[in-house]
Write a protein that holds these residues in place. Structure first.
Motif, PDB file in Angstrom:
ATOM      1  N   VAL A  41     -18.570  36.297 -14.655  1.00  0.00           N
ATOM      2  CA  VAL A  41     -18.015  37.576 -15.447  1.00  0.00           C
ATOM      3  C   VAL A  41     -16.449  37.338 -14.949  1.00  0.00           C
ATOM      4  O   VAL A  41     -16.216  37.572 -13.721  1.00  0.00           O
ATOM      5  CB  VAL A  41     -18.576  38.656 -14.839  1.00  0.00           C
ATOM      6  N   MET A  42     -15.574  37.279 -15.945  1.00  0.00           N
ATOM      7  CA  MET A  42     -14.191  37.158 -15.712  1.00  0.00           C
ATOM      8  C   MET A  42     -13.697  38.574 -15.565  1.00  0.00           C
ATOM      9  O   MET A  42     -12.984  39.120 -16.810  1.00  0.00           O
ATOM     10  CB  MET A  42     -13.643  36.268 -16.630  1.00  0.00           C
ATOM     11  N   SER A  43     -13.868  39.478 -14.658  1.00  0.00           N
ATOM     12  CA  SER A  43     -13.776  40.975 -14.604  1.00  0.00           C
ATOM     13  C   SER A  43     -12.374  41.357 -14.159  1.00  0.00           C
ATOM     14  O   SER A  43     -11.540  40.381 -13.551  1.00  0.00           O
ATOM     15  CB  SER A  43     -14.873  41.551 -13.654  1.00  0.00           C
ATOM     16  N   ARG A  72      -8.686  37.309 -19.872  1.00  0.00           N
ATOM     17  CA  ARG A  72      -9.159  37.760 -21.142  1.00  0.00           C
ATOM     18  C   ARG A  72      -9.427  36.690 -21.996  1.00  0.00           C
ATOM     19  O   ARG A  72     -10.775  36.977 -22.569  1.00  0.00           O
ATOM     20  CB  ARG A  72      -7.754  38.658 -21.631  1.00  0.00           C
ATOM     21  N   ASP A  73      -9.092  35.526 -22.115  1.00  0.00           N
ATOM     22  CA  ASP A  73      -9.357  34.447 -23.075  1.00  0.00           C
ATOM     23  C   ASP A  73     -10.928  34.110 -22.534  1.00  0.00           C
ATOM     24  O   ASP A  73     -11.563  33.993 -23.389  1.00  0.00           O
ATOM     25  CB  ASP A  73      -8.632  33.364 -22.845  1.00  0.00           C
ATOM     26  N   LEU A  74     -11.197  33.794 -21.431  1.00  0.00           N
ATOM     27  CA  LEU A  74     -12.457  33.293 -20.624  1.00  0.00           C
ATOM     28  C   LEU A  74     -13.414  34.423 -20.894  1.00  0.00           C
ATOM     29  O   LEU A  74     -14.499  34.109 -21.113  1.00  0.00           O
ATOM     30  CB  LEU A  74     -12.193  32.743 -19.393  1.00  0.00           C
ATOM     31  N   ARG A  75     -13.073  35.597 -20.753  1.00  0.00           N
ATOM     32  CA  ARG A  75     -14.216  36.826 -20.813  1.00  0.00           C
ATOM     33  C   ARG A  75     -14.503  36.959 -22.234  1.00  0.00           C
ATOM     34  O   ARG A  75     -15.655  37.243 -22.380  1.00  0.00           O
ATOM     35  CB  ARG A  75     -13.388  37.947 -20.527  1.00  0.00           C
ATOM     36  N   SER A  76     -13.602  36.723 -23.084  1.00  0.00           N
ATOM     37  CA  SER A  76     -13.838  37.174 -24.595  1.00  0.00           C
ATOM     38  C   SER A  76     -14.249  35.735 -25.225  1.00  0.00           C
ATOM     39  O   SER A  76     -14.976  36.099 -26.312  1.00  0.00           O
ATOM     40  CB  SER A  76     -12.794  37.781 -25.347  1.00  0.00           C
TER      41      SER A  76
END
Length: 384
Positions: free
Chosen positions: A306-308, A287-291
């Motif tokens: 994309v860190m899905s 979530r940190d890397l995605r946002s």
């Protein structure tokens, strides 16, 4: 034998209509309200099937052989109920539905669930690729029969789209933007006129196939990916667009990741034995890397990959399989290596971005006294 007791062969990629056969049969009997033509369930029951019954036991109006009198419908899609309701309304109006969003946001799963609930099958599917031809949307020929008989209805080979039109069902088109534009546009007339012409059968009653009531199309498309083709304005106008966003709630995402990882490890023949603390760390990193921002509010450089949620499930499942079949260490020790495998898929520079994340939030959390994050900080060397 009841629906829940029926023996279904176990295999990879079991479709939604088989995985959830008991729920589909129950909902078909439980909700006897009006249904659009060709639908297996009412629109309300379709929404309930996808989103669940919120833990409430639904009751049948009477006794039905082979069905339980009460059943809780499990949620299968983590997202806004309003989104699912809009999708169902679009399908009930026989309009094309296009699910867009970043890779790994469960667009394909949602399309599969909707098709299974509406038509009873999700098997009518076209997988879009650069090599997909117009035949995949229209029809082909059995060339042995074509040579022997000439162009006859018996020699015609229906595409999944044509089969759905004949039966009044939902057809799925996965990754529609990976098809070449001229191939995509074969759908324009199909969605507009609701018929397919077969010129080779001119002057026969089979020269035109008209769609039966209930026919419609669910397509999916990624917003951020390589190898995609722009859709024409004419085709876009034939669809209602719905964007499937990443899961907003961290707890809901963690529950989903655990549930799907447990199922994946069980299919691999083992029990899932990864601590919740390790899964929490996994979810936090993704979530940190995605946002591009940590839960504490620290800036994080986002990787190009994309860190899905789907990638997080695969990492969690890999940790579970390793813990079951290659025991001897802590699953947390394996996490950095699996994360590196995820971020290096697209851009080599993402390796440096992951190291930057370790030097930032991971180090700060370790300095704040968290034993788990101290251990992860100590594992920084495994990222090189």
């Amino acid at each position: 034998m009841t629906v829940t007791e029926q023996s279904t062969p176990v295999r990879q990629g079991q479709p939604a209509e088989e995985r959830h056969a008991a729920e589909l049969a129950f909902l078909a009997a439980q909700d006897t309200g009006p249904r659009p033509p060709g639908w297996a369930l009412t629109p309300r029951a379709v929404v309930t099937f996808v989103c669940g019954s919120d833990g409430v036991e639904l009751a049948l109006p009477g006794r039905r052989a082979g069905l339980p009198s009460k059943l809780v419908i499990a949620p299968k899609f983590v997202g806004e109920r309003a989104l699912v309701e809009r999708c169902v309304v679009t399908l009930a109006g026989e309009r094309g539905l296009l699910l867009t969003g970043e890779p790994g946001t469960a667009k394909s799963m949602l399309s599969e669930l909707l098709a299974a609930a509406v038509s009873g099958t999700s098997a009518l599917t076209v997988q879009g690729t650069a090599g997909t031809t117009e035949d995949a949307f229209r029809y082909g020929w059995n060339y042995a029969l074509l040579l022997a008989q000439g162009p006859t209805p018996q020699a015609l080979v229906d595409s999944p789209v044509l089969a759905a039109m004949r039966a009044g069902m939902v057809v799925r088109v996965e990754e529609i933007t990976r098809c070449l534009p001229e191939v995509q546009d074969a759908l324009v007339s199909i969605l507009s006129d609701r018929r397919i012409s077969v010129p080779e059968l001119t002057a026969t009653e089979d020269a035109v196939v008209r769609a039966a009531p209930g026919f419609t199309v669910i397509a999916t498309a990624n917003l951020r990916d390589r190898g995609v083709s722009e859709m024409s304005a004419a085709l876009k106008r034939r669809f209602n667009f719905e964007t499937v966003d990443p899961i907003a709630d961290a707890d809901a995402e963690a529950v989903l990741i655990r549930r799907q990882a447990v199922a994946a490890v069980q299919r691999a023949g083992a029990a899932f034995a990864v601590d919740d603390a390790v899964l929490d760390a996994l979810v936090t990193v993704f979530r940190d890397l995605r946002s591009g921002r940590s839960t504490e509010g620290w800036d994080v450089e986002r990787p190009g990959t994309v860190m899905s949620t789907a990638e997080a499930v695969q990492v969690a499942a890999s940790l579970g399989v390793a813990a079951a079949y290659l025991p001897g260490g802590d699953a947390l020790d394996l996490l950095p290596g699996h994360l590196l495998g995820v971020v290096r898929k697209d851009d080599p520079a993402d390796h440096a971005r992951l190291l930057g994340y370790w030097d930032g939030p991971v180090r700060r959390r370790a300095e704040n006294g968290s034993a788990m994050w101290r251990r992860l900080w100590d594992l920084r060397g495994s990222l090189r």
